[in-house]
Scaffold this motif. Structure first.
Motif, PDB file in Angstrom:
ATOM      1  N   GLY A 111       0.803  -1.213   0.000  1.00 21.49           N
ATOM      2  CA  GLY A 111       0.000   0.000   0.000  1.00 21.49           C
ATOM      3  C   GLY A 111       0.831   1.255   0.000  1.00 21.49           C
ATOM      4  O   GLY A 111       0.333   2.342   0.324  1.00 21.49           O
ATOM      5  N   ALA A 112       2.113   1.137  -0.357  1.00 23.47           N
ATOM      6  CA  ALA A 112       3.024   2.289  -0.374  1.00 23.47           C
ATOM      7  C   ALA A 112       4.252   1.928  -1.189  1.00 23.47           C
ATOM      8  O   ALA A 112       4.507   0.745  -1.476  1.00 23.47           O
ATOM      9  CB  ALA A 112       3.432   2.674   1.047  1.00 23.47           C
ATOM     10  N   ASP A 113       5.033   2.951  -1.558  1.00 24.20           N
ATOM     11  CA  ASP A 113       6.291   2.712  -2.252  1.00 24.20           C
ATOM     12  C   ASP A 113       7.328   2.152  -1.288  1.00 24.20           C
ATOM     13  O   ASP A 113       7.309   2.460  -0.081  1.00 24.20           O
ATOM     14  CB  ASP A 113       6.832   4.013  -2.847  1.00 24.20           C
ATOM     15  CG  ASP A 113       6.039   4.477  -4.061  1.00 24.20           C
ATOM     16  OD1 ASP A 113       5.229   3.672  -4.576  1.00 24.20           O
ATOM     17  OD2 ASP A 113       6.225   5.632  -4.476  1.00 24.20           O
ATOM     18  N   VAL A 114       8.243   1.354  -1.814  1.00 21.01           N
ATOM     19  CA  VAL A 114       9.355   0.845  -1.017  1.00 21.01           C
ATOM     20  C   VAL A 114      10.620   1.591  -1.415  1.00 21.01           C
ATOM     21  O   VAL A 114      10.680   2.234  -2.458  1.00 21.01           O
ATOM     22  CB  VAL A 114       9.552  -0.672  -1.201  1.00 21.01           C
ATOM     23  CG1 VAL A 114       8.336  -1.428  -0.705  1.00 21.01           C
ATOM     24  CG2 VAL A 114       9.832  -1.006  -2.664  1.00 21.01           C
ATOM     25  N   ASN A 115      11.654   1.491  -0.565  1.00 21.75           N
ATOM     26  CA  ASN A 115      12.917   2.155  -0.892  1.00 21.75           C
ATOM     27  C   ASN A 115      13.964   1.123  -1.309  1.00 21.75           C
ATOM     28  O   ASN A 115      13.671  -0.064  -1.471  1.00 21.75           O
ATOM     29  CB  ASN A 115      13.401   3.032   0.263  1.00 21.75           C
ATOM     30  CG  ASN A 115      13.820   2.230   1.487  1.00 21.75           C
ATOM     31  OD1 ASN A 115      14.077   1.026   1.416  1.00 21.75           O
ATOM     32  ND2 ASN A 115      13.901   2.893   2.618  1.00 21.75           N
ATOM     33  N   TRP A 116      15.214   1.609  -1.456  1.00 23.70           N
ATOM     34  CA  TRP A 116      16.254   0.748  -2.016  1.00 23.70           C
ATOM     35  C   TRP A 116      16.569  -0.441  -1.125  1.00 23.70           C
ATOM     36  O   TRP A 116      16.916  -1.520  -1.639  1.00 23.70           O
ATOM     37  CB  TRP A 116      17.522   1.562  -2.289  1.00 23.70           C
ATOM     38  CG  TRP A 116      18.325   1.992  -1.104  1.00 23.70           C
ATOM     39  CD1 TRP A 116      18.259   3.177  -0.452  1.00 23.70           C
ATOM     40  CD2 TRP A 116      19.350   1.237  -0.439  1.00 23.70           C
ATOM     41  NE1 TRP A 116      19.169   3.221   0.581  1.00 23.70           N
ATOM     42  CE2 TRP A 116      19.850   2.040   0.604  1.00 23.70           C
ATOM     43  CE3 TRP A 116      19.893  -0.039  -0.637  1.00 23.70           C
ATOM     44  CZ2 TRP A 116      20.860   1.610   1.466  1.00 23.70           C
ATOM     45  CZ3 TRP A 116      20.899  -0.474   0.217  1.00 23.70           C
ATOM     46  CH2 TRP A 116      21.376   0.349   1.255  1.00 23.70           C
ATOM     47  N   ARG A 117      16.440  -0.304   0.185  1.00 22.59           N
ATOM     48  CA  ARG A 117      16.769  -1.433   1.072  1.00 22.59           C
ATOM     49  C   ARG A 117      15.822  -2.602   0.830  1.00 22.59           C
ATOM     50  O   ARG A 117      16.235  -3.761   0.842  1.00 22.59           O
ATOM     51  CB  ARG A 117      16.748  -0.977   2.525  1.00 22.59           C
ATOM     52  CG  ARG A 117      17.828   0.051   2.858  1.00 22.59           C
ATOM     53  CD  ARG A 117      17.755   0.519   4.301  1.00 22.59           C
ATOM     54  NE  ARG A 117      18.726   1.562   4.565  1.00 22.59           N
ATOM     55  CZ  ARG A 117      18.501   2.871   4.384  1.00 22.59           C
ATOM     56  NH1 ARG A 117      17.305   3.265   3.949  1.00 22.59           N
ATOM     57  NH2 ARG A 117      19.431   3.764   4.632  1.00 22.59           N
ATOM     58  N   SER A 118      14.545  -2.309   0.609  1.00 25.52           N
ATOM     59  CA  SER A 118      13.581  -3.365   0.305  1.00 25.52           C
ATOM     60  C   SER A 118      13.884  -4.004  -1.039  1.00 25.52           C
ATOM     61  O   SER A 118      13.844  -5.235  -1.183  1.00 25.52           O
ATOM     62  CB  SER A 118      12.158  -2.798   0.298  1.00 25.52           C
ATOM     63  OG  SER A 118      11.793  -2.281   1.558  1.00 25.52           O
ATOM     64  N   ALA A 119      14.197  -3.185  -2.036  1.00 27.75           N
ATOM     65  CA  ALA A 119      14.468  -3.713  -3.375  1.00 27.75           C
ATOM     66  C   ALA A 119      15.705  -4.598  -3.392  1.00 27.75           C
ATOM     67  O   ALA A 119      15.714  -5.667  -4.023  1.00 27.75           O
ATOM     68  CB  ALA A 119      14.635  -2.552  -4.359  1.00 27.75           C
TER      69      ALA A 119
END
Length: 470
Positions: free
Chosen positions: A387-395
């Motif tokens: 339900g939201a954007d993720v950042n580089w750590r998640s990717a």
């Protein structure tokens, strides 16, 4: 029966069986393979290693939501898993996710409960919950999304993926103990982790000796390059980030004079600082000052004043998470007089919230940004899932998990995974780029520069946005 009444009935049944939880947990730990040496060190304040590792029988990540219904359902689901009541745990955790979808630990436990006692492959993820709750959640989102995608797609030849979560507090000694627990647990076939560079180095020595693969999505120190046959990472090294930042400074300032702020007690910060100093000299610039953020007498005002008097036109913030507050003092004191540069630990909501207008224009090196490829399948699925954007750590944690999954498909043994990852032909589908490893264990990938601009996506009035390519 309505979902609400069904949930209430499940809660009542769990209360009736509360006296069986102790025996249930013993049975679960025997069946799950998560068994630890009785002589394992007692760790204050959280107790033994068993208190720090979970496949769903205990909550490690606090405050995934302030919603009391979510918290009640999650706790009931966890209690059901501890009692090996997987059929009860599944609807409870599903209901919890409906109350609050952005809950990666809960989704991991739900996927584990859905598998129950059926055949599965198990990996572990190590995160620093005590010292960085937000960063831990970011990593768990990536792991959970990869697990969820795989299991919903039928698993690996019908076998699902289970994930064990460990809290290492970002402490090297504790990380080594957790690494030893992992290598002694035959069910665990690979590890996503660890976080800080010095923690990954400490744990990596254990993994190399005992032949268990670890893939760090976060640790960037150049010391990890070629560290051992069982240590990999999906994040580019500081060598790559430092050169990207130095080249940007050279292009913007022409033979720049730069002052560097770093933490001498952090392997990551030391590595990034050293690589940046070398990179600046190669562009024809110079480093006028080096300031240790960990020094007891560090003064942001005094350091910035000294840097400006030395002719610094740029300030490089090679801060780690523990010294980010001091780095943000530098941002405030600088008052936009010098160009601001930063390593990936500066990429944090706090930078936007605290830095505010004074951080506008700061350029930070990160491995990935969602706006670079907003319509990618990974970005689209992550928005739907969380339900939201993720950042580089998640990717990048997603990429690490995808690499382990691809290796499991080839040969689901510890040695087989290492051989698969090391092969020149290995590849795995990542968040935006294919995951491939160099002989050093480093990922063959580039870096993304982002800068701070006014915006509303973060809620702080400023956002990180990709720097336009020439």
């Amino acid at each position: 029966m309505s979902q609400k009444n069904e949930t209430r009935a499940l809660l009542v049944s769990l209360l009736v069986t509360a006296g069986l939880l102790g025996g249930g947990f013993w049975w679960f730990s025997q069946r799950s393979g998560l068994r630890f040496d009785d002589n394992a060190s007692t760790l204050s304040p959280q107790g033994s290693l068993q208190d720090r590792i979970s496949q769903g029988e205990r909550i490690l990540l606090p405050s995934e939501s302030s919603n009391p219904e979510f918290n009640s359902l999650k706790q009931a689901g966890v209690s059901a898993i501890a009692a090996a009541r997987y059929a009860d745990a599944v609807p409870l955790l599903e209901s919890a996710m409906q109350k609050h979808s952005n809950a990666p630990e809960t989704l991991i436990y739900l996927n584990n409960a859905r598998i129950g006692q059926r055949k599965a492959y198990t990996i572990a993820v190590a995160v620093p919950i005590k010292t960085d709750v937000a960063g831990s959640a970011e990593i768990l989102r990536g792991v959970a999304q990869a697990q969820n995608d795989l299991n919903r797609g039928g698993g690996i030849n019908g076998a699902g993926l289970k994930v064990a979560i460990a809290n290492d507090d970002n402490d090297p000694d504790l990380a080594q103990q957790i690494a030893r627990a992992f290598v002694q647990t035959s069910d665990i076939l690979g590890v996503v982790g660890h976080y800080a560079s010095d923690v990954s180095l400490a744990a990596g020595s254990v993994y190399n000796t005992n032949q268990l693969v670890s893939i760090s999505p976060i640790s960037t120190t150049v010391k990890l390059s070629g560290f051992g046959q069982y240590v990999f990472r999906t994040v580019p090294s500081d060598y790559v980030a430092a050169r990207a930042l130095a080249d940007y400074a050279a292009t913007t300032l022409q033979q720049p004079t730069v002052a560097v702020f770093f933490n001498s007690q952090s392997a990551y910060s030391q590595s990034l600082k050293s690589e940046f100093v070398t990179a600046v000299s190669l562009t024809g610039g110079q480093v006028s000052n080096e300031f240790d953020l960990s020094s007891a007498d560090f003064s942001a005002a005094r350091a910035v004043d000294q840097a400006l008097k030395s002719g610094a036109k740029a300030l490089m913030l090679a801060a780690n998470t523990g010294t980010l507050d001091k780095a943000l003092q530098v941002v405030q004191v600088n008052r936009k007089r010098s160009l601001l540069l930063g390593g990936d630990d500066v990429y944090a909501p706090k930078t936007l919230e605290v830095g505010g207008e004074q951080a506008e224009g700061m350029v930070v090196a990160v491995p990935w940004h969602i706006e670079r490829d907003p319509r990618s399948p990974f970005a689209r699925r992550s928005r739907q899932l969380w339900g939201a954007d993720v950042n580089w750590r998640s990717a990048i944690a997603y990429d690490a998990t995808q690499a382990l999954i691809a290796a499991l498909r080839q040969n689901p043994t510890r040695q087989g995974i290492q051989q698969a990852l090391s092969a020149s032909t290995f590849s795995a589908a990542g968040a935006s780029q294919t995951v491939r490893f160099l002989p050093s264990g480093d990922r063959n990938a580039g870096i993304q520069l982002v800068n701070v601009v006014p915006g509303n996506r973060s809620g702080a009035g400023f956002d990180f946005t990709p720097v336009a390519r020439n």
